[in-house]
Design a protein around this motif. Sequence first.
Motif, mmCIF file in Angstrom:
data_model
loop_
_atom_site.group_PDB
_atom_site.id
_atom_site.type_symbol
_atom_site.label_atom_id
_atom_site.label_comp_id
_atom_site.label_asym_id
_atom_site.label_seq_id
_atom_site.Cartn_x
_atom_site.Cartn_y
_atom_site.Cartn_z
ATOM 1 N N ARG A 7 37.966 33.462 42.144
ATOM 2 C CA ARG A 7 37.484 34.653 41.439
ATOM 3 C C ARG A 7 38.198 35.901 41.970
ATOM 4 N NH1 ARG A 7 31.209 34.527 40.875
ATOM 5 N NH2 ARG A 7 31.686 32.967 39.322
ATOM 6 N N ALA A 8 38.298 35.992 43.286
ATOM 7 C CA ALA A 8 38.918 37.174 43.897
ATOM 8 C C ALA A 8 40.414 37.239 43.571
ATOM 9 C CB ALA A 8 38.708 37.140 45.410
ATOM 10 N N ALA A 9 41.044 36.088 43.472
ATOM 11 C CA ALA A 9 42.491 36.044 43.243
ATOM 12 C C ALA A 9 42.871 36.642 41.892
ATOM 13 C CB ALA A 9 42.987 34.605 43.333
ATOM 14 N N GLN A 10 41.923 36.630 40.963
ATOM 15 C CA GLN A 10 42.242 37.129 39.626
ATOM 16 C C GLN A 10 42.453 38.642 39.607
ATOM 17 O OE1 GLN A 10 39.706 35.320 36.506
ATOM 18 N NE2 GLN A 10 39.213 33.829 38.086
ATOM 19 N N PRO A 54 45.000 37.998 49.721
ATOM 20 C CA PRO A 54 46.285 38.670 49.922
ATOM 21 C C PRO A 54 46.890 39.138 48.601
ATOM 22 C CG PRO A 54 46.379 36.347 50.580
ATOM 23 C CD PRO A 54 45.009 36.604 50.082
ATOM 24 N N SER A 55 47.598 40.255 48.645
ATOM 25 C CA SER A 55 48.182 40.772 47.404
ATOM 26 C C SER A 55 49.558 40.164 47.119
ATOM 27 C CB SER A 55 48.265 42.294 47.446
ATOM 28 O OG SER A 55 48.999 42.684 48.573
ATOM 29 N N GLN A 56 50.266 39.740 48.157
ATOM 30 C CA GLN A 56 51.583 39.132 47.916
ATOM 31 C C GLN A 56 51.390 37.722 47.351
ATOM 32 O OE1 GLN A 56 53.549 39.252 51.727
ATOM 33 N NE2 GLN A 56 55.018 40.744 50.929
ATOM 34 N N TRP A 57 52.054 37.442 46.257
ATOM 35 C CA TRP A 57 51.874 36.149 45.601
ATOM 36 C C TRP A 57 52.250 34.987 46.519
ATOM 37 C CZ3 TRP A 57 49.270 33.165 42.901
ATOM 38 C CH2 TRP A 57 49.769 31.991 42.349
#
Length: 178
Positions: A7-10, A54-57
């Motif tokens: 959920r957060a990753a979206q 994390p924001s970096q993919w």
Amino acid sequence: MALWAVRAAQAQDVPPGVLQFLRRHEEEEAQHLKQFELLLGMNSYGKTVLPRMPSQWRVLAVHLYGYETVGLEFARLLVGLRPDLTSILEDEEVHVGFFEHEVCTILVHGGPVADGARLAAQAWRRRLPPTVNRYLHDESFASVRDELHRHILGEIDARFLAVGLSAGCEGGSPKAES
Ligand SMILES: [Fe+2]
């Protein structure tokens, strides 16, 4: 198994196609959670704050892959006891396969992007033992807890090694196990 992480990753900046997968994935994870709650006769504690992802993919993909591999191992355990819940295992296999493909796509680039993914995997793996311990906290695991803990970490190490995420592969020094 990784509902909150998914959920957060979206909210993060992810490659095209990944967001769509994450949405479907979230529905499946929510369904699994409901099945577990029914099975165990309890409610999972309702999280209102999503974990920070994390924001970096390259890092996010490794984390999601890692959590899915843990989810897969628990799904295997579950299906050993409840063969009627095989659909959960099948879903988890799809989730792991999806992120494994994403991780391989990152690694194939080589250079700093791939190195970043490997570093993220090492850091994630270092934090994994207490997480697995938490998942095995229930007293029903007491007699097999140590064995399961070793087994789950071993399976994850084997996967990370096989895909080239761990330091044992591609020229890194072999990683000591905790
Ligand atoms: Fe999953």
